[in-house]
Design an enzyme around this catalytic site. Sequence first.
Site, short mmCIF file in Angstrom:
data_model
loop_
_atom_site.label_atom_id
_atom_site.label_comp_id
_atom_site.label_asym_id
_atom_site.label_seq_id
_atom_site.Cartn_x
_atom_site.Cartn_y
_atom_site.Cartn_z
CB ALA A 12 0.83 4.01 17.25
CG ASP A 54 -8.25 0.78 3.01
OD1 ASP A 54 -9.07 -0.07 2.60
OD2 ASP A 54 -7.01 0.66 2.89
CG LEU A 87 -10.48 -0.40 12.19
CD1 LEU A 87 -9.45 0.42 11.41
CD2 LEU A 87 -11.87 0.15 11.92
CG ASN A 89 -7.63 1.12 -0.84
OD1 ASN A 89 -7.73 2.29 -1.15
ND2 ASN A 89 -8.68 0.35 -0.62
CB THR A 112 5.92 1.10 20.89
OG1 THR A 112 5.91 -0.33 20.92
CG2 THR A 112 7.33 1.61 20.78
CE LYS A 152 -4.26 -1.80 2.01
NZ LYS A 152 -5.34 -1.55 2.96
P1 ATR Z 1 -0.82 -1.75 10.49
O1 ATR Z 1 -0.06 -1.15 9.36
O2 ATR Z 1 -1.82 -2.79 10.09
O3 ATR Z 1 -1.42 -0.71 11.38
P2 ATR Z 1 1.54 -2.24 12.11
O4 ATR Z 1 2.18 -1.03 11.56
O5 ATR Z 1 2.32 -3.50 12.20
O6 ATR Z 1 0.22 -2.63 11.33
O7 ATR Z 1 0.98 -1.86 13.57
C1 ATR Z 1 0.48 -2.81 14.47
C2 ATR Z 1 -0.02 -2.13 15.74
O8 ATR Z 1 -0.54 -3.13 16.60
C3 ATR Z 1 1.08 -1.43 16.52
O9 ATR Z 1 0.53 -0.28 17.12
C4 ATR Z 1 1.44 -2.47 17.60
O10 ATR Z 1 1.96 -1.94 18.78
P3 ATR Z 1 3.54 -1.57 18.91
O11 ATR Z 1 3.70 -0.27 18.15
O12 ATR Z 1 3.79 -1.43 20.35
O13 ATR Z 1 4.29 -2.72 18.27
C5 ATR Z 1 0.09 -3.04 17.86
N1 ATR Z 1 0.19 -4.37 18.49
C6 ATR Z 1 0.49 -5.54 17.87
N2 ATR Z 1 0.49 -6.55 18.76
C7 ATR Z 1 0.17 -6.02 19.98
C8 ATR Z 1 -0.03 -6.55 21.29
N3 ATR Z 1 0.11 -7.86 21.54
N4 ATR Z 1 -0.36 -5.69 22.27
C9 ATR Z 1 -0.51 -4.37 22.03
N5 ATR Z 1 -0.36 -3.81 20.81
C10 ATR Z 1 -0.03 -4.61 19.79
#
Ligand code: ATR
Length: 290
Positions: free
Chosen positions: A131, A106, A227, A91, A156, A70
């Site tokens: 995030a 989206d 979502l 997308n 994070t 994307k």
């Molecule tokens: P996308 O592009 O689909 O948004 P991504 O950039 O990989 O995917 O982001 C995934 C999000 O899910 C992140 O905010 C991640 O938190 P971190 O920034 O701390 O990694 C969050 N996430 C994934 N697994 C998690 C978990 N077990 N608990 C809390 N947050 C989670």
Amino acid sequence: MINGYTRTCGLLGNPVEHTMSPAIHNFLAEKTGCNLAYLPFRVEEGCLEDAVKGAFALNVLGLNVTVPYKSQVLPLLQETDPLAEAIGAVNTLVRTEKGFKGYNTDMPGLSRAFYSDGVKIEGEKVLILGAGGVARAVAVLLAKEKAGEIILLNRTVEKARRIAEEVNGMCGRELVKPLPLKDWETLPEERTYLAIQTTDVGMFPGTERAVIEEEGFYRRIHTAYDLIFNPLETRFMKLAKEAGGRAYNGLKMLVYQGIIAYELWTDRPIEEKLAGQVYDTVLKQMECGG
Ligand code: ATR
């Protein structure tokens, strides 16, 4: 019937095997009497440029783009719609004279889903869980639709801070605030927020998990919008309902992003009655296991 006049659309991504997009677009083509066929195209790593150039050479009318391409597709486009540019993700590609123009459907899809579900954004206090790229796109949409306050809750916090800075820079005010996920208890205790869940926590096959488990969090939200659409009821939604709130999944967003792409390709508006039929078709396909 496929014949010499059939126009081709398709999906570029990897993997593409579980996509619902062919069901959405081929159903719409049939119902609107449009001679159009939609196919999944799995594009291997390193082949995206060839795929986009090849599709243009083959007179493909339009494409959807999914994970992991994307953002990677942006430099390959002739032109990019300003909303897609602000979000940083495309997308949908629409054929123009010299190349493809990129859109993001989206977020407009999510906006139409909110409207359809009676979820108000203007003036609302909103929590975004996560995030990543999707959370960033949602923050841009909410800013555009005049949300009253946006809090980005993320494990994070640095990533939430970065998105907040970017989006605040775009809208010229301190609209978005970052908060570490574990600090949700510092939020006011009244039922104040719309919460939009953008992480993949709780998605099939990890359906037993929610990004926050504590009931106290769910008592602070009046509406939970996940979502995720597989499963149709996530643990996040279940916990919100148990605490007395409303809850929605991401299936309408999926359907509307497809409908908006179809409208861009064919230049014909899809009315709500047909949108409802698309929703029912996708739902049926999901309940049958895809
Ligand atoms: P996308 O592009 O689909 O948004 P991504 O950039 O990989 O995917 O982001 C995934 C999000 O899910 C992140 O905010 C991640 O938190 P971190 O920034 O701390 O990694 C969050 N996430 C994934 N697994 C998690 C978990 N077990 N608990 C809390 N947050 C989670």
